[in-house]
Design a protein around this motif. Structure first.
Motif, PDB file in Angstrom:
ATOM      1  N   ARG A 279     113.885 118.140  61.793  1.00 37.62           N
ATOM      2  CA  ARG A 279     112.568 118.772  61.642  1.00 37.62           C
ATOM      3  C   ARG A 279     111.931 118.257  60.346  1.00 37.62           C
ATOM      4  NH1 ARG A 279     113.520 124.889  59.627  1.00 37.62           N
ATOM      5  NH2 ARG A 279     111.286 124.611  59.300  1.00 37.62           N
TER       6      ARG A 279
ATOM      7  N   ARG B 299     111.764 120.517  67.109  1.00 38.29           N
ATOM      8  CA  ARG B 299     113.128 120.486  66.557  1.00 38.29           C
ATOM      9  C   ARG B 299     113.931 119.429  67.308  1.00 38.29           C
ATOM     10  NH1 ARG B 299     110.922 123.113  63.441  1.00 38.29           N
ATOM     11  NH2 ARG B 299     111.331 125.213  62.689  1.00 38.29           N
TER      12      ARG B 299
ATOM     13  N   TYR C  57     112.648 112.561  61.105  1.00 33.32           N
ATOM     14  CA  TYR C  57     112.828 113.733  61.992  1.00 33.32           C
ATOM     15  C   TYR C  57     114.177 113.676  62.703  1.00 33.32           C
ATOM     16  CZ  TYR C  57     108.055 115.277  61.206  1.00 33.32           C
ATOM     17  OH  TYR C  57     106.906 115.735  60.615  1.00 33.32           O
TER      18      TYR C  57
END
Ligand code: 1CP
Length: 343
Positions: free
Chosen positions: A157, A97, A152
């Protein structure tokens, strides 16, 4: 053994070999009990990446067990945004994350000194691996491609076909282009340092290339990769470079010809016969077995292995999966795969 004598390097330089070199994407990982034990001991995934002893051990595990022709440095593509100052953490059982960036937000600065200081444990792992690996095993370094890293960084994510980055590129193209440029520079310098430290080939993972429509594919996948190839080659002219613009179908040919990579890694949706005709005259092909076979095994596995070997063994070829091996994979099927390839 000298680098240029190793099977992977020979194949990447364009040689056609009787038995292709073989390695598997994500060959280290959760399907191996020894990996799960090591991650437990390290106290988390990122601790594996940033501790050279653990990273060396995780890389070595599948080499000891299976004797692949190549090893890939144990790390993750997201260490680059991390080294650029973005927050990165790991949700166990889910994945990495990041704090999402806002569309229009300024790209993080690329300051070589803190960047390489953050990544020093990765370079130390590469050097340690050259001492630990069997003499015939080639060591592959890697990085995420600018586009995949940007997806990302924008979404935080992997989700929704990376809609956040696709939206940003159209709503504020200048800031998005600036982010891609920054990542292009950082990735090139990162790969050069990995090769300085001992990597014998490098792979650029563009796992979300399939989310780019044709104009954007050229602008954000082909052109940045081409620049990375030129920059890395200027420092290390002899080190082979593999690209993996996953899921781009007939555009694998454009990618191979225009970026100047030595080889292209293919996902499992591409027919190997097409790849032999359209791609092998222009470079090495790597791939492209359906990763599910590592979960299910049996005759279906052997049939697909035979089809790929038959189609691609007449040119420069590296056997691999079409994407990473999954946590549900069975080590016995990996052994069956190696027996089939090596006879
Ligand atoms: O053996 C090896 O291949 C180890 C090295 C390696 C590589 C080359 C890892 C370890 N990750 C990667 C590359 C990577 N990481 C990619 C590109 C290749 C691909 O498409 O798979 C990507 C997209 C990532 C990002 C990432 N890291 C994800 C996907 C997240 C998402 O939602 O899209 C995940 C799940 C990870 C974690 C990760 N990286 C590596 C491992 C072994 C793991 C699992 C960690 C664990 O659960 O212990």
């Amino acid at each position: 053994m000298k680098t240029e004598e190793k099977l992977l390097i020979r194949a990447l330089r364009g040689e056609t070999l009787d038995v292709p070199p073989v390695w598997l994407m994500r060959q280290a990982g959760r399907y191996l009990p020894e990996y799960r034990a090591l991650r437990e001991k390290a106290g988390g995934f990122l601790n594996l990446c940033y501790n050279p002893e653990f990273a060396v051990e995780a890389t070595m595990q599948p080499i000891r067990r299976f004797g692949f022709d190549a090893s890939i440095l144990f790390s993750d593509i997201l260490v680059v945004p991390h080294a650029l100052g973005r927050d990165v953490w790991f949700e166990t059982g889910e994945g990495p994350r990041l704090n999402p960036m806002e569309a229009g937000e300024a790209a993080p600065a690329f300051d070589p000194e803190p960047f390489h200081a953050h990544l020093a444990p990765v370079y130390a792992a590469v050097t340690g691996l050259r001492e630990s690996l069997p003499p015939e095993t080639a060591l592959i370094g890697f990085a995420g491609a600018p586009w995949t890293l940007a997806t990302y960084m924008a979404a935080g994510r992997g989700k929704d076909e990376q809609a956040a980055a696709r939206q940003w590129m159209f709503t504020d193209p200048d800031s998005f282009a600036a982010l891609i440029d920054r990542l292009t520079e950082a990735v090139a310098q990162y790969l050069i340092r990995q090769i300085d430290a001992g990597a014998e080939a490098v792979q650029i993972f563009d796992s979300w290339a399939s989310a780019l429509a044709p104009n954007a594919f050229d602008r954000y996948c082909v052109q940045p990769t081409k620049r990375i190839v030129e920059t890395v080659r200027a420092a290390h002219p002899d080190t082979p470079i593999l690209g993996f613009p996953r899921g781009v179908g007939s555009s694998y040919g454009t990618f191979l010809k225009e970026t100047g990579v030595n080889g292209v890694s293919l996902d499992q949706n591409v027919a190997p016969e097409w790849a032999a005709e359209a791609l092998q005259p222009h470079g090495t092909v790597q791939g492209n077995l359906e990763p599910m076979h590592m979960v299910t095994g049996g005759d279906a596995l052997l049939r697909d292995v035979d089809r790929i070997l038959e189609a691609l063994s007449g040119g420069p070829f590296v056997f691999n999966l079409g994407h990473g091996i999954t946590p549900q994979a069975d080590a016995a099927h990996v052994e069956a795969l190696l027996r089939r390839i090596r006879g």
